[in-house]
Write a protein that holds these residues in place. Structure first.
Motif, PDB file in Angstrom:
ATOM      1  N   GLY A  90      -1.053 -99.918  80.543  1.00 53.06           N
ATOM      2  CA  GLY A  90      -2.330 -99.558  81.128  1.00 53.06           C
ATOM      3  C   GLY A  90      -3.558-100.767  80.975  1.00 53.06           C
ATOM      4  N   GLY A  91      -4.562 -99.812  81.376  1.00 49.98           N
ATOM      5  CA  GLY A  91      -5.936-100.333  80.954  1.00 49.98           C
ATOM      6  C   GLY A  91      -5.847-102.060  81.407  1.00 49.98           C
ATOM      7  N   SER A  92      -5.986-102.757  80.910  1.00 52.61           N
ATOM      8  CA  SER A  92      -6.579-104.555  81.455  1.00 52.61           C
ATOM      9  C   SER A  92      -5.573-105.086  81.950  1.00 52.61           C
ATOM     10  N   LYS A  93      -4.216-104.645  81.525  1.00 51.27           N
ATOM     11  CA  LYS A  93      -3.198-105.360  81.990  1.00 51.27           C
ATOM     12  C   LYS A  93      -2.571-104.886  83.089  1.00 51.27           C
ATOM     13  N   PRO A  94      -0.958-106.170  83.051  1.00 54.92           N
ATOM     14  CA  PRO A  94      -1.555-106.679  84.691  1.00 54.92           C
ATOM     15  C   PRO A  94      -0.093-104.930  85.118  1.00 54.92           C
ATOM     16  N   VAL A  95       0.238-104.738  86.529  1.00 51.91           N
ATOM     17  CA  VAL A  95       0.984-103.824  86.439  1.00 51.91           C
ATOM     18  C   VAL A  95       1.673-103.811  87.549  1.00 51.91           C
TER      19      VAL A  95
ATOM     20  N   VAL B   8       7.173 -87.027  82.362  1.00 42.99           N
ATOM     21  CA  VAL B   8       7.175 -88.459  83.636  1.00 42.99           C
ATOM     22  C   VAL B   8       8.254 -88.056  84.284  1.00 42.99           C
ATOM     23  N   ARG B   9       9.283 -87.647  84.125  1.00 45.06           N
ATOM     24  CA  ARG B   9      10.104 -87.246  85.105  1.00 45.06           C
ATOM     25  C   ARG B   9      10.137 -86.685  85.773  1.00 45.06           C
ATOM     26  N   ASP B  10       9.586 -85.242  85.814  1.00 46.24           N
ATOM     27  CA  ASP B  10       8.621 -85.262  86.461  1.00 46.24           C
ATOM     28  C   ASP B  10       7.553 -85.938  87.811  1.00 46.24           C
ATOM     29  N   GLN B  11       7.003 -86.316  87.489  1.00 45.59           N
ATOM     30  CA  GLN B  11       6.021 -87.271  88.258  1.00 45.59           C
ATOM     31  C   GLN B  11       7.318 -88.395  88.687  1.00 45.59           C
ATOM     32  N   VAL B  12       8.290 -88.797  88.444  1.00 45.85           N
ATOM     33  CA  VAL B  12       9.093 -89.586  89.183  1.00 45.85           C
ATOM     34  C   VAL B  12       9.859 -88.765  90.212  1.00 45.85           C
ATOM     35  N   ILE B  13       9.872 -87.593  90.010  1.00 45.59           N
ATOM     36  CA  ILE B  13      11.464 -87.142  90.718  1.00 45.59           C
ATOM     37  C   ILE B  13       9.317 -86.626  91.921  1.00 45.59           C
ATOM     38  N   SER B  14       8.923 -85.340  91.666  1.00 50.15           N
ATOM     39  CA  SER B  14       7.341 -85.537  92.568  1.00 50.15           C
ATOM     40  C   SER B  14       6.744 -87.175  93.480  1.00 50.15           C
ATOM     41  N   ALA B  15       7.087 -88.190  93.259  1.00 46.35           N
ATOM     42  CA  ALA B  15       6.830 -89.329  93.655  1.00 46.35           C
ATOM     43  C   ALA B  15       7.987 -89.328  94.850  1.00 46.35           C
TER      44      ALA B  15
ATOM     45  N   GLY C 191      11.457 -99.573  84.174  1.00 50.54           N
ATOM     46  CA  GLY C 191      13.067 -99.133  83.908  1.00 50.54           C
ATOM     47  C   GLY C 191      12.480 -98.939  82.091  1.00 50.54           C
ATOM     48  N   ALA C 192      11.891 -99.971  81.709  1.00 49.97           N
ATOM     49  CA  ALA C 192      11.447-100.820  80.178  1.00 49.97           C
ATOM     50  C   ALA C 192      10.541 -99.517  79.165  1.00 49.97           C
ATOM     51  N   MET C 193      10.034 -99.095  80.426  1.00 47.61           N
ATOM     52  CA  MET C 193       8.930 -98.321  80.022  1.00 47.61           C
ATOM     53  C   MET C 193       9.648 -96.591  79.762  1.00 47.61           C
ATOM     54  N   VAL C 194      10.043 -96.301  80.535  1.00 44.01           N
ATOM     55  CA  VAL C 194      11.341 -95.251  80.577  1.00 44.01           C
ATOM     56  C   VAL C 194      12.202 -95.091  79.642  1.00 44.01           C
ATOM     57  N   LYS C 195      12.901 -96.209  79.261  1.00 50.98           N
ATOM     58  CA  LYS C 195      14.100 -96.622  78.600  1.00 50.98           C
ATOM     59  C   LYS C 195      13.242 -96.723  77.078  1.00 50.98           C
ATOM     60  N   SER C 196      11.783 -97.248  76.598  1.00 46.82           N
ATOM     61  CA  SER C 196      10.934 -97.196  75.549  1.00 46.82           C
ATOM     62  C   SER C 196      11.180 -95.379  75.221  1.00 46.82           C
ATOM     63  N   ALA C 197      10.773 -94.387  75.875  1.00 47.73           N
ATOM     64  CA  ALA C 197      10.361 -93.494  75.936  1.00 47.73           C
ATOM     65  C   ALA C 197      11.233 -92.593  75.369  1.00 47.73           C
ATOM     66  N   MET C 198      12.876 -92.874  76.442  1.00 46.87           N
ATOM     67  CA  MET C 198      13.382 -92.257  75.957  1.00 46.87           C
ATOM     68  C   MET C 198      14.552 -92.242  74.295  1.00 46.87           C
ATOM     69  N   THR C 199      13.435 -93.631  73.747  1.00 45.57           N
ATOM     70  CA  THR C 199      14.537 -93.853  72.835  1.00 45.57           C
ATOM     71  C   THR C 199      13.339 -93.546  71.883  1.00 45.57           C
ATOM     72  N   ASP C 200      11.991 -93.655  72.121  1.00 43.20           N
ATOM     73  CA  ASP C 200      11.280 -93.113  71.003  1.00 43.20           C
ATOM     74  C   ASP C 200      11.649 -91.309  70.768  1.00 43.20           C
TER      75      ASP C 200
ATOM     76  N   ALA D 294       1.126 -93.612  77.404  1.00 46.00           N
ATOM     77  CA  ALA D 294       0.670 -94.884  77.513  1.00 46.00           C
ATOM     78  C   ALA D 294      -0.776 -95.243  77.199  1.00 46.00           C
ATOM     79  N   SER D 295      -1.481 -94.077  76.685  1.00 50.04           N
ATOM     80  CA  SER D 295      -2.454 -94.672  75.847  1.00 50.04           C
ATOM     81  C   SER D 295      -2.087 -95.128  73.945  1.00 50.04           C
ATOM     82  N   THR D 296      -1.132 -94.356  73.929  1.00 48.14           N
ATOM     83  CA  THR D 296      -0.947 -94.688  72.815  1.00 48.14           C
ATOM     84  C   THR D 296       0.041 -95.552  72.439  1.00 48.14           C
ATOM     85  N   GLN D 297       1.240 -96.186  73.471  1.00 45.62           N
ATOM     86  CA  GLN D 297       1.636 -97.502  73.958  1.00 45.62           C
ATOM     87  C   GLN D 297       1.641 -99.190  74.036  1.00 45.62           C
ATOM     88  N   GLY D 298      -0.549 -98.794  74.480  1.00 44.21           N
ATOM     89  CA  GLY D 298      -0.781 -99.545  74.583  1.00 44.21           C
ATOM     90  C   GLY D 298      -0.777-100.193  75.900  1.00 44.21           C
TER      91      GLY D 298
END
Length: 101
Positions: free
Chosen positions: A18-23, A85-92, A34-43, A12-16
């Motif tokens: 979090g921080g002051s951005k709205p969630v 990220v996958r593990d955290q989603v499954i845990s949640a 969904g876009a964040m997960v897709k971006s992580a998979m693409t990266d 998250a910190s390398t992609q910018g």
């Protein structure tokens, strides 16, 4: 060893993210999960392809070994991030399913 949460925060910190951005949702102008997960998979996929290309170039004598090792390390870090990220989603999801109605 890196924990799943630490890996997700590092990504998250390398992609910018979090921080002051709205969630909020994508419609609210916030972060779309969904876009964040897709971006992580693409990266992760691009890092893996780059590592494969570096290995091929090294075998052909066109790349240095340090470039191969660096690209493999980057691909491994990307894959670990996606798995965290996958593990955290499954845990949640499991935690939500345990909640009483």
């Amino acid at each position: 060893m890196m924990t799943a949460l630490a890996a997700a925060k590092a990504y998250a910190s390398t992609q910018g993210i979090g921080g002051s951005k709205p969630v909020g949702g994508a419609a609210e102008g916030g972060l779309d999960f969904g876009a964040m997960v897709k971006s992580a998979m693409t990266d992760a996929m691009h890092a893996s392809k780059h590592a494969e290309n570096q290995i091929k170039a090294n075998v052909a004598g066109k790349a240095e070994l340090i470039d191969v090792v660096t690209s493999i390390s980057a691909a491994e870090a990307s894959l670990e991030t996606v798995m965290a990220v996958r593990d955290q989603v499954i845990s949640a999801y499991q935690e939500i399913m345990r909640m009483p109605i």
